[in-house]
Design a protein around this motif. Structure first.
Motif, PDB file in Angstrom:
ATOM      1  N   UNK A  41      14.795  22.003  20.643  1.00 33.48           N
ATOM      2  CA  UNK A  41      15.884  21.944  21.608  1.00 33.48           C
ATOM      3  C   UNK A  41      17.158  21.402  21.021  1.00 33.48           C
ATOM      4  N   UNK A  42      18.247  21.689  21.733  1.00 32.76           N
ATOM      5  CA  UNK A  42      19.580  21.217  21.381  1.00 32.76           C
ATOM      6  C   UNK A  42      20.254  20.827  22.690  1.00 32.76           C
ATOM      7  N   UNK A  43      20.631  19.558  22.816  1.00 28.35           N
ATOM      8  CA  UNK A  43      21.163  19.042  24.074  1.00 28.35           C
ATOM      9  C   UNK A  43      22.456  18.283  23.835  1.00 28.35           C
ATOM     10  N   UNK A  44      23.308  18.284  24.822  1.00 26.08           N
ATOM     11  CA  UNK A  44      24.618  17.640  24.690  1.00 26.08           C
ATOM     12  C   UNK A  44      24.785  16.588  25.766  1.00 26.08           C
ATOM     13  N   UNK A  45      25.248  15.400  25.355  1.00 21.53           N
ATOM     14  CA  UNK A  45      25.463  14.294  26.298  1.00 21.53           C
ATOM     15  C   UNK A  45      26.691  13.501  25.866  1.00 21.53           C
ATOM     16  N   UNK A  46      27.203  12.670  26.789  1.00 27.65           N
ATOM     17  CA  UNK A  46      28.398  11.886  26.487  1.00 27.65           C
ATOM     18  C   UNK A  46      28.151  10.853  25.397  1.00 27.65           C
ATOM     19  N   UNK A  47      26.949  10.332  25.318  1.00 30.83           N
ATOM     20  CA  UNK A  47      26.658   9.358  24.267  1.00 30.83           C
ATOM     21  C   UNK A  47      25.160   9.325  24.008  1.00 30.83           C
ATOM     22  N   UNK A  48      24.805   8.763  22.842  1.00 33.64           N
ATOM     23  CA  UNK A  48      23.400   8.671  22.477  1.00 33.64           C
ATOM     24  C   UNK A  48      22.790   7.430  23.104  1.00 33.64           C
ATOM     25  N   UNK A  62      14.096   3.511  22.249  1.00 35.98           N
ATOM     26  CA  UNK A  62      13.588   4.845  21.917  1.00 35.98           C
ATOM     27  C   UNK A  62      12.063   4.913  21.969  1.00 35.98           C
ATOM     28  N   UNK A  63      11.344   4.004  21.299  1.00 34.82           N
ATOM     29  CA  UNK A  63       9.870   4.056  21.371  1.00 34.82           C
ATOM     30  C   UNK A  63       9.343   3.976  22.806  1.00 34.82           C
ATOM     31  N   UNK A  64       9.993   3.151  23.627  1.00 32.82           N
ATOM     32  CA  UNK A  64       9.559   3.014  25.027  1.00 32.82           C
ATOM     33  C   UNK A  64       9.792   4.317  25.799  1.00 32.82           C
ATOM     34  N   UNK A  65      10.904   4.994  25.508  1.00 34.28           N
ATOM     35  CA  UNK A  65      11.194   6.268  26.174  1.00 34.28           C
ATOM     36  C   UNK A  65      10.140   7.314  25.813  1.00 34.28           C
ATOM     37  N   UNK A  66       9.754   7.345  24.549  1.00 40.07           N
ATOM     38  CA  UNK A  66       8.727   8.291  24.101  1.00 40.07           C
ATOM     39  C   UNK A  66       7.381   7.968  24.761  1.00 40.07           C
ATOM     40  N   UNK A  67       7.029   6.683  24.786  1.00 38.50           N
ATOM     41  CA  UNK A  67       5.738   6.267  25.343  1.00 38.50           C
ATOM     42  C   UNK A  67       5.621   6.579  26.830  1.00 38.50           C
ATOM     43  N   UNK A  68       6.752   6.601  27.536  1.00 33.34           N
ATOM     44  CA  UNK A  68       6.695   6.854  28.977  1.00 33.34           C
ATOM     45  C   UNK A  68       6.350   8.307  29.296  1.00 33.34           C
ATOM     46  N   UNK A  69       6.660   9.228  28.384  1.00 24.91           N
ATOM     47  CA  UNK A  69       6.359  10.645  28.597  1.00 24.91           C
ATOM     48  C   UNK A  69       5.133  11.078  27.799  1.00 24.91           C
ATOM     49  N   UNK A  70       5.036  10.593  26.575  1.00 28.34           N
ATOM     50  CA  UNK A  70       3.901  10.918  25.707  1.00 28.34           C
ATOM     51  C   UNK A  70       3.230   9.610  25.283  1.00 28.34           C
ATOM     52  N   UNK A 120      18.784   5.756  24.926  1.00 26.41           N
ATOM     53  CA  UNK A 120      17.370   5.954  25.246  1.00 26.41           C
ATOM     54  C   UNK A 120      17.193   6.622  26.607  1.00 26.41           C
ATOM     55  N   UNK A 121      18.112   6.344  27.549  1.00 25.34           N
ATOM     56  CA  UNK A 121      17.993   6.943  28.876  1.00 25.34           C
ATOM     57  C   UNK A 121      18.113   8.456  28.824  1.00 25.34           C
ATOM     58  N   UNK A 122      19.066   8.935  28.023  1.00 29.46           N
ATOM     59  CA  UNK A 122      19.210  10.389  27.931  1.00 29.46           C
ATOM     60  C   UNK A 122      18.049  10.997  27.151  1.00 29.46           C
ATOM     61  N   UNK A 123      17.599  10.296  26.104  1.00 19.30           N
ATOM     62  CA  UNK A 123      16.431  10.789  25.379  1.00 19.30           C
ATOM     63  C   UNK A 123      15.233  10.931  26.318  1.00 19.30           C
ATOM     64  N   UNK A 124      15.144  10.046  27.305  1.00 19.23           N
ATOM     65  CA  UNK A 124      14.056  10.133  28.279  1.00 19.23           C
ATOM     66  C   UNK A 124      14.112  11.458  29.034  1.00 19.23           C
ATOM     67  N   UNK A 125      15.314  11.881  29.430  1.00 15.06           N
ATOM     68  CA  UNK A 125      15.454  13.154  30.144  1.00 15.06           C
ATOM     69  C   UNK A 125      15.156  14.332  29.221  1.00 15.06           C
ATOM     70  N   UNK A 126      15.537  14.217  27.947  1.00 14.87           N
ATOM     71  CA  UNK A 126      15.246  15.270  26.976  1.00 14.87           C
ATOM     72  C   UNK A 126      13.733  15.423  26.795  1.00 14.87           C
ATOM     73  N   UNK A 127      13.046  14.305  26.664  1.00 11.28           N
ATOM     74  CA  UNK A 127      11.597  14.333  26.480  1.00 11.28           C
ATOM     75  C   UNK A 127      10.882  14.844  27.729  1.00 11.28           C
ATOM     76  N   UNK A 128      11.421  14.502  28.890  1.00  2.00           N
ATOM     77  CA  UNK A 128      10.848  15.012  30.143  1.00  2.00           C
ATOM     78  C   UNK A 128      10.953  16.526  30.191  1.00  2.00           C
TER      79      UNK A 128
END
Length: 400
Positions: free
Chosen positions: A195-202, A233-241, A204-212
């Motif tokens: 995937x390729x996604x665009x957001x206002x800034x980098x 970042x690790x917490x965002x990954x763990x919440x989905x995977x 963990x919250x946005x990474x959570x939506x990307x992973x979802x």
């Protein structure tokens, strides 16, 4: 009226060294004659099958571009206006899509609109305006949208996640936007951008939506996720995977550490730090970290504390053989993709809108994907060992 193609003159021109194709080519007049003859035949067939009284009604001229230059095409018309030519449709201005493919190819290599126009004009004697190039490259946008939503495989052994930043115009001003790139090794050991996604800034919250979204598109399990040191970042990954092992990029950690070490001490500090991240085992690395703290902890407590705090996610790679370590201890794989992106965008500076940025990056992805035809080195061995380390996780997708 169109003059018949003079074959004798064409033969003389060819013997005199005139180009067969391209600008001012020998074949240009023949292509015009054949095209107009084909349109005339289309009209006559249309009139023969028309149920309403109808007849010919003159011609309309328009400029047609093709690989041998351009010409004024005289398109026949009918009295009732029901004739729809198929060879060259009413709004069509190119004979084939070959020129479009040439433009897209040059665009995908990062060439500017000005350079594309100059190149096409030199080759074919055709002036391609910026508006035309933009219209051609905009054809990538629906393809990009479909690619972003395509279904994915259920299992990926390794995924790298990182972001790159660009200036994009929004509400009359240029702001920094983060492009999120997800690069994976699939079950065949081949690289694949998920995937390729665009957001206002980098963040963990946005990474959570990307992973979802990744999960919604069919990804059920990732064995190892390789990421930089972004907080959360690790917490965002763990919440989905929740079963995914998150390996922080050791190279990022080293770079960030050296920012806080005085220049006069950097060489000595780096020599001691190498004993940590190049250790043969996790136990040896922890002993080296203790020694690093004993020597430098008082001078650089912030650096040592950072390694201690992140050690759980920094140290996963020690348990694997060397050929797996090389793949996961750094995010260099996705950073290599970003280096290709920078080559494409280095002449751009900033982008007028999000689509202008994304379609260029997507064109770059298509180019890169064409080269990813082989699995990485020692993939069969890596996969068999990963299947042992992550027992049962790959059973449903391994072809045995």
């Amino acid at each position: 009226m169109t003059q018949p193609f003079n074959f004798e003159q064409a033969l003389k021109d060819l013997q005199a060294g005139k180009n067969l194709t391209g600008k001012d080519s020998i074949l240009g007049p023949l292509i015009k004659q054949l095209t107009e003859a084909a349109l005339q035949a289309e009209l006559e067939q249309h009139l023969a099958h028309d149920e309403q009284p109808n007849r010919k009604n003159g011609k309309t001229a328009k400029t047609i571009k093709h690989l041998s230059g351009s010409f004024e095409l005289e398109t026949p018309r009918d009295r009732n206006g029901s004739f729809e030519p198929q060879l060259i449709k009413k709004n069509q201005t190119t004979l084939t899509d070959e020129i479009d493919r040439k433009v897209l190819s040059m665009f995908s290599m990062g060439m500017s609109y000005r350079d594309i126009n100059q190149h096409v004009e030199e080759m074919y004697g055709i002036n391609v305006s910026s508006a035309t190039i933009n219209a051609i490259t905009d054809k990538l946008i629906p393809e990009l949208k479909a690619w972003q939503q395509r279904p994915l495989d259920s299992h990926y052994p390794i995924v790298w996640l990182d972001a790159i930043h660009y200036k994009v115009k929004e509400d009359g001003r240029y702001i920094s936007k983060a492009v999120y790139t997800l690069l994976a090794l699939n079950m065949q050991g081949k690289k694949e951008i998920l995937g390729l996604h665009l957001s206002d800034n980098e963040g963990a919250n946005y990474w959570l939506s990307v992973l979802t979204e990744l999960n919604n598109r069919g990804v059920k399990d990732i064995l190892i996720a390789c990421v930089d040191g972004l907080t959360g970042f690790p917490e965002a990954i763990a919440s989905i995977f929740p079963n995914t092992e998150t390996q922080l990029c050791v190279i990022h950690q080293i770079r960030n550490s050296m920012k806080y070490v005085a220049s006069k001490n950097q060489k000595a500090f780096m020599a001691d730090l190498k004993c940590v991240y190049r250790a043969v085992s996790k136990e040896a690395a922890e002993l080296a970290l203790d020694e690093l703290e004993a020597k430098w902890g008082e001078a650089y407590p912030l650096v040592i504390n950072s390694w201690r705090r992140k050690w759980h996610n920094l140290s996963h790679y020690f348990k694997y053989p060397e050929h797996i370590r090389k793949v996961i201890y750094t995010t260099n794989a996705v950073e290599a993709v970003h280096r290709q992106f920078r080559k494409l965008t280095k002449t751009k500076g900033a982008f007028p809108n999000e689509n202008s940025l994304l379609k260029l990056l997507y064109a770059g992805i298509l180019n890169a994907s064409n080269k990813w035809t082989m699995p990485i080195h020692n993939w069969s061995l890596c996969l068999s060992q990963l299947a042992i380390y992550f027992e049962g996780r790959l059973d449903s997708v391994l072809e045995i």
